[in-house]
Design an enzyme around this catalytic site. Structure first.
Site, PDB file in Angstrom:
ATOM      1  N   ASP A  74       0.836  -1.193   0.000  1.00 28.22           N
ATOM      2  CA  ASP A  74       0.000   0.000   0.000  1.00 28.22           C
ATOM      3  C   ASP A  74       0.873   1.246   0.000  1.00 28.22           C
ATOM      4  O   ASP A  74       1.534   1.562   0.988  1.00 28.22           O
ATOM      5  CB  ASP A  74      -0.912  -0.001   1.233  1.00 28.22           C
ATOM      6  CG  ASP A  74      -1.841   1.211   1.261  1.00 28.22           C
ATOM      7  OD1 ASP A  74      -2.937   1.115   0.688  1.00 28.22           O
ATOM      8  OD2 ASP A  74      -1.459   2.231   1.849  1.00 28.22           O
ATOM      9  N   HIS A 141      -7.194   9.889  -1.998  1.00 30.19           N
ATOM     10  CA  HIS A 141      -6.502   9.880  -0.709  1.00 30.19           C
ATOM     11  C   HIS A 141      -7.256  10.658   0.366  1.00 30.19           C
ATOM     12  O   HIS A 141      -7.233  10.311   1.549  1.00 30.19           O
ATOM     13  CB  HIS A 141      -5.102  10.478  -0.883  1.00 30.19           C
ATOM     14  CG  HIS A 141      -4.126  10.088   0.172  1.00 30.19           C
ATOM     15  ND1 HIS A 141      -2.782   9.933  -0.064  1.00 30.19           N
ATOM     16  CD2 HIS A 141      -4.285   9.816   1.482  1.00 30.19           C
ATOM     17  CE1 HIS A 141      -2.164   9.579   1.048  1.00 30.19           C
ATOM     18  NE2 HIS A 141      -3.044   9.517   2.010  1.00 30.19           N
ATOM     19  N   SER A 264       6.016  -1.025   8.578  1.00 32.50           N
ATOM     20  CA  SER A 264       7.319  -1.301   9.179  1.00 32.50           C
ATOM     21  C   SER A 264       8.360  -1.388   8.079  1.00 32.50           C
ATOM     22  O   SER A 264       8.069  -1.836   6.967  1.00 32.50           O
ATOM     23  CB  SER A 264       7.297  -2.608   9.973  1.00 32.50           C
ATOM     24  OG  SER A 264       8.574  -2.851  10.542  1.00 32.50           O
ATOM     25  N   ARG A 269      10.014  -7.200  12.282  1.00 37.05           N
ATOM     26  CA  ARG A 269       8.670  -6.715  12.608  1.00 37.05           C
ATOM     27  C   ARG A 269       7.695  -7.017  11.478  1.00 37.05           C
ATOM     28  O   ARG A 269       6.515  -7.295  11.723  1.00 37.05           O
ATOM     29  CB  ARG A 269       8.714  -5.217  12.894  1.00 37.05           C
ATOM     30  CG  ARG A 269       9.358  -4.888  14.237  1.00 37.05           C
ATOM     31  CD  ARG A 269       9.421  -3.405  14.483  1.00 37.05           C
ATOM     32  NE  ARG A 269      10.068  -3.110  15.751  1.00 37.05           N
ATOM     33  CZ  ARG A 269      10.554  -1.924  16.081  1.00 37.05           C
ATOM     34  NH1 ARG A 269      10.450  -0.914  15.226  1.00 37.05           N
ATOM     35  NH2 ARG A 269      11.139  -1.736  17.258  1.00 37.05           N
ATOM     36  N   SER A 272       6.845 -10.497  12.156  1.00 34.37           N
ATOM     37  CA  SER A 272       6.025 -10.606  13.366  1.00 34.37           C
ATOM     38  C   SER A 272       4.590 -10.182  13.105  1.00 34.37           C
ATOM     39  O   SER A 272       3.644 -10.819  13.578  1.00 34.37           O
ATOM     40  CB  SER A 272       6.635  -9.753  14.483  1.00 34.37           C
ATOM     41  OG  SER A 272       5.835  -9.787  15.643  1.00 34.37           O
ATOM     42  N   ASN A 273       4.409  -9.108  12.327  1.00 33.24           N
ATOM     43  CA  ASN A 273       3.055  -8.662  12.010  1.00 33.24           C
ATOM     44  C   ASN A 273       2.290  -9.721  11.231  1.00 33.24           C
ATOM     45  O   ASN A 273       1.074  -9.885  11.406  1.00 33.24           O
ATOM     46  CB  ASN A 273       3.111  -7.362  11.196  1.00 33.24           C
ATOM     47  CG  ASN A 273       3.554  -6.171  12.023  1.00 33.24           C
ATOM     48  OD1 ASN A 273       3.472  -6.187  13.247  1.00 33.24           O
ATOM     49  ND2 ASN A 273       4.038  -5.137  11.360  1.00 33.24           N
TER      50      ASN A 273
END
Length: 306
Positions: A74, A141, A264, A269, A272-273
């Protein structure tokens, strides 16, 4: 690609795609994907790259995410890192032999480019920066204060979708009044509304309105920018399941059917996410998290009070 001058078609009776949302298991990653109201499928977890630099650090993060199993990136024109994301995606696809249609890529129209022709040209510029023929999702946006310009931008997205430059179209930071105005005038119902949502900022009325119209919530800042990771309720629940606070927050959001967009640039991380979805919160723990609502907003992009 040079800017393209194009005029909007006469608007026929608008097409509303309000279908029952379903979840399907992605064959190329470890988490669910969700069917959107236009029939396209979106991976439920994305790597967000807000504030990521337009260089090697972001390329490495996108590559690490794709290697870990993410299939959704994204970005946005405003983030000024579409080139870095595009380089990483194209190189990863070539290296792994993965078909383009297995990686879901989103970008967004910035506020300065509202209006029909400006919107269409901005999308073409984003495609050039990514080095791609199409995007999977393109969002407004932020809602322009000028409603006419906002609707012109949406007509440009509808046109781009018909031309195959983008598969799905949606909005971001739209409040209830913006959504209602769009529904009254659009041919195509937005596939998503990307807004800040987490246990401390749940926006339930807005979420309900979107759900009623088949518009999927994409939850950005699902970790409240890290500001609530030490919350006692979240910490206690995390300890109970042997998870981190971040993993509990992401699990809660995904269990509500949201697409979640953790950001991240750190490989461990990112991994981990991705490991936030292999457990199920008990009804009691979900209720405890639901009760944390305090309208805590970490960003300034949301331009409404709902």
């Amino acid at each position: 690609m040079a800017p393209i001058a194009i005029t909007p078609e006469a608007s026929p009776e608008r097409e509303i795609y309000v279908k029952k949302s379903v979840q399907v298991r992605s064959h190329s990653s470890s988490f669910s994907s969700i069917k959107l109201n236009d029939g396209n499928v979106i991976p439920q977890v994305a790597l967000g790259v807000y504030k990521a630099p337009n260089g090697q650090e972001t390329e490495d993060a996108v590559t690490a995410a794709l290697d870990a199993g993410y299939r959704h990136i994204d970005s946005a024109a405003r983030y000024a890192n579409e080139e870095a994301c595009g380089r990483a995606i194209r190189r990863w696809l070539e290296r792994t032999g993965t078909p383009r249609d297995e990686v879901f890529i989103c970008s967004k129209l910035w506020d300065a480019d509202h209006g029909f022709e400006a919107t269409f040209n901005a999308l073409c510029e984003s495609l050039d920066k990514f080095g791609l023929d199409y995007l999977d999702l393109y969002l407004i946006h932020s809602p322009a204060e000028d409603e006419e310009k906002r609707l012109e931008s949406w007509r440009a997205l509808e046109t781009a979708q018909r031309l195959g430059k983008v598969k799905s179209i949606g909005v971001s930071n739209f409040g209830a009044s913006h959504i209602e105005s769009l529904l009254e005038n659009a041919r195509v119902v937005p596939a998503v509304n990307q807004v800040e949502v987490h246990p401390f900022c749940q926006r339930q009325a807005l979420v309900d309105l979107c759900n009623e119209n088949g518009i999927r919530i994409e939850a950005y800042s699902p970790l409240a920018r890290g500001n609530k990771l030490q919350d006692p309720t979240i910490c206690a629940i995390a300890e109970k399941y042997g998870k981190t606070s971040a993993q509990v927050l992401l699990n809660w959001s995904a269990s509500r059917g949201n697409v979640v967009l953790p950001k991240s640039l750190t490989a461990h991380r990112i991994q981990s996410n991705l490991e936030s979805f292999d457990f199920k919160l008990s009804p009691e723990d979900v209720a405890a998290i639901d009760n944390l609502e305090e309208n805590y907003v970490t960003g300034s992009m949301h331009k409404s009070h709902d």
